[in-house]
Design a protein around this motif. Structure first.
Motif, short mmCIF file in Angstrom:
data_model
loop_
_atom_site.label_atom_id
_atom_site.label_comp_id
_atom_site.label_asym_id
_atom_site.label_seq_id
_atom_site.Cartn_x
_atom_site.Cartn_y
_atom_site.Cartn_z
N THR A 52 4.74 -10.80 -5.57
CA THR A 52 4.53 -12.35 -5.37
C THR A 52 6.06 -12.20 -5.60
O THR A 52 7.33 -11.99 -6.70
CB THR A 52 3.83 -12.77 -5.84
OG1 THR A 52 3.50 -12.76 -6.51
CG2 THR A 52 2.31 -12.63 -4.84
N SER A 74 0.67 -5.29 -4.09
CA SER A 74 1.18 -6.14 -3.79
C SER A 74 3.04 -7.02 -4.71
O SER A 74 2.80 -5.97 -6.03
CB SER A 74 0.41 -7.24 -4.07
OG SER A 74 0.13 -7.41 -5.88
N THR A 97 6.61 -10.85 2.98
CA THR A 97 7.29 -10.54 1.89
C THR A 97 8.95 -10.11 2.65
O THR A 97 9.59 -9.84 1.90
CB THR A 97 6.51 -9.02 2.22
OG1 THR A 97 6.72 -8.96 3.14
CG2 THR A 97 4.86 -9.31 1.41
N ALA A 124 9.49 -9.27 -1.42
CA ALA A 124 8.81 -11.20 -1.37
C ALA A 124 10.39 -11.35 -1.66
O ALA A 124 11.04 -11.48 -1.75
CB ALA A 124 8.26 -11.09 -2.34
#
Length: 585
Positions: free
Chosen positions: A380, A378, A271, A462
């Motif tokens: 991304t 999370s 990340t 990220a």
């Protein structure tokens, strides 16, 4: 790149609990001495050896040819000069001898680690420039190249400490090749294994990794990734000797089995972008340093067997009058078997400092009333690792996994080179947690998405690297006609005429274009002539092909940009189209 925050703190994650802790040392006196970090009298930290017996650090500076011995807190005790090109260091298992590679002296020197007095010297020959060292299989191994400017093919060799006999690796029977001095890696769990990694920018060999069994009288190749799609900037072997951890350009940290070094998969959070250094402790813990200047993590520590960091540190800005950004991590080094992590950072005044980080104990926390904690969502970013033509407009998509909406993320673009990072978009994600941004690519660019965190969620980042080719065109002139040979169009020249070629390529300071000439021979095209021609500030270069031109010979030529070889590393290797030509009477 601007630093979004500059706090000398770290986040420790134990299970789901997050606790803020300060970067510091293990005792009060050392903490007082460090203050804003121990300023080191070096121009660069080339390599570091940790002497746990005496609790001292040995630091080489290849630019000034000096070796510095300090306390764990960074207090300088001894400085040895007149070590031209001193680089790689290796401390014997009994801490009785320090070996140092002196590239400009073409030798490995043995030193007393307490006094830095010379106790032995191993001459390697005038064409050998040793730069990296490792101890394995009862021998001292060294990586070397063949020139003072790292411009030639590299190799490795070894010598027996007792007998002093030097042996150079012979790769004639193998499919291995190294450009510049390769990095040499070992692990306590595999004392008879040596991993050799090409960390150069060479487009052919860069990123190649070879594994050798060095337990016998002669090294034996056991695994090889002679052709690699990605460069290797740094790597380390896990303590058990089973896995390789490394990184190339941009964001990804990867791992691979030592037995299959080509089978790389992403790992270790991935990340945070721009890793700069990896080190593995003898007990399996891992430290990764990052060359960041934007408020994200500078050092991350991983428990043995885990790919999720349990501590993350940030360095402060020690030169605010020079640049409004914090220090960057150049190297991280574990205290073997201990919990100190020695972090060597530098600022925009090119000052190097030592920060001593207190790594986590490997114990299970006791049960206590659970505090109110935040969890890390999370985050991304896609696409990643793409290769695009110059001028391509790419749309990136960030996805935040937080369950609630109304959360703001930022998407930043940081082109390779000297251009500053720029904010592409900062707004609330949509109902699916997504946010898109578009950018036109002219250089290889690192894109980062950042979530600052809130009362429920921890900050997250990220990143992705978007590789970008250059624009390149080659035009020949002075031909008297154009006609096809078979299905291929050729330019025809009189053999008394010298062809004139003009290359147009995306300009960049000190950039060169490579012209590759090939000649048809025996039913195949064979390289005939290769040369690098500087570009003007407008991205132009001209070349006249002089010499004798045999009638009937068929040639082709193309222009290329090669990362590193062409004078910079801001774009992806690019080859232009072939131009075909021949000569007549």
């Amino acid at each position: 790149m601007r630093k979004l925050r500059a706090a000398l703190t770290a986040v420790t994650v134990l299970g789901t609990a997050a606790v803020a802790v300060a970067v510091g040392t293990l005792d009060a006196s050392a903490s007082t001495e460090l203050g804003g970090g121990a300023l080191l009298p070096v121009s660069i930290v080339s390599d570091v050896a940790v002497d746990t017996t005496r609790q001292r650090l040995l630091i080489s500076d290849q630019n000034t040819g000096q070796l510095v011995r300090t306390t764990y807190a960074g207090k300088v005790e001894t400085t040895k000069t007149a070590l031209p090109g001193v680089d790689g260091l290796a401390l014997s298992a009994d801490s009785g001898t320090l070996y140092a590679a002196m590239a400009e002296a073409h030798a490995i020197v043995a030193l007393n680690p307490e006094t830095l007095a010379e106790t032995g010297r191993y001459e390697l020959g005038a064409t050998v420039y040793p730069r990296t060292l490792a101890l394995a299989g009862g021998r001292v191994w060294f990586g070397y190249d063949g020139s003072a400017d790292n411009g030639y093919v590299g190799n490795f060799g070894s010598f027996d400490v007792a007998g002093g006999s030097v042996a150079f690796h012979d790769a004639t029977a193998e499919r291995t090749a190294f450009h510049d001095a390769p990095k040499l890696l070992t692990a306590p769990g595999a004392p008879g294994t040596l991993v050799v990694a090409d960390v150069s920018n060479n487009a052919v060999t860069g990123g190649a990794v070879a594994v050798y069994d060095v337990s016998g009288a002669k090294e034996r190749l056991t695994a090889n990734s002679s052709s690699s799609a990605t460069f290797v900037r740094d790597a380390a072997v896990t303590a058990d000797g089973a896995s390789l951890i490394g990184f190339g350009v941009g964001c990804p940290i990867w791992r691979a089995p030592v037995a299959s070094p080509y089978a790389r998969v992403a790992g270790y959070d991935n990340t945070i972008c721009t890793p700069s250094s990896i080190d593995v402790n003898t007990d399996g813990r891992i430290a990764i340093g990052y060359n960041n200047s934007d408020g994200t993590t500078d050092v991350a520590l991983y428990p043995a067997g885990s790919e999720t960091a349990d501590q993350e540190f940030q360095l402060p800005n020690t030169a605010p009058e020079n640049k409004p950004v914090p220090d960057q991590t150049g190297k991280v080094v574990w205290e073997p078997g201990g919990k100190r992590v020695f972090t060597f950072g530098y600022n925009y005044k090119a000052e190097w400092r030592l920060w001593v980080l207190d790594g986590p104990e490997q114990t299970v926390p006791t049960t206590a009333p659970p505090p109110v904690v935040r969890v890390r969502p999370s985050l991304t970013l896609s696409p990643a690792g793409t290769v695009s033509a110059y001028g391509t407009t790419v749309t990136v998509t960030a996805r935040l996994g937080a369950t609630a909406t109304n959360r703001v993320v930022e998407i930043w673009a940081d082109p390779y080179g000297t251009e500053p990072a720029r904010l592409l978009r900062k707004t609330t994600v949509d109902a699916k947690g997504a946010l898109t941004a578009s950018l036109k690519l002219t250089r290889t660019t690192t894109v980062q998405v950042k979530f600052a965190g809130d009362a429920k969620y921890l900050p997250a980042t990220a990143g992705a690297v978007l590789n970008t080719k250059v624009a390149v065109a080659l035009q020949g002139s002075r031909q008297y006609k154009t006609a096809k040979i078979g299905t291929v169009s050729y330019r025809y020249y009189r053999k008394t005429v010298h062809p004139y070629f003009v290359t147009t390529m995306t300009p960049y300071p000190k950039r060169k274009q490579r012209l590759i000439f090939e000649v048809a021979s025996g039913g195949a095209w064979k390289t005939w002539r290769v040369l690098d021609v500087p570009l003007t500030s407008a991205g132009k270069s001209v070349f006249t092909l002089t010499g004798a031109h045999p009638a009937g010979a068929r040639y082709r030529v193309r222009a290329a940009y090669l990362t590193g070889t062409s004078g910079d590393t801001v774009n992806y290797p690019t080859y232009g189209a072939y131009q075909y030509f021949t000569f007549t009477v």
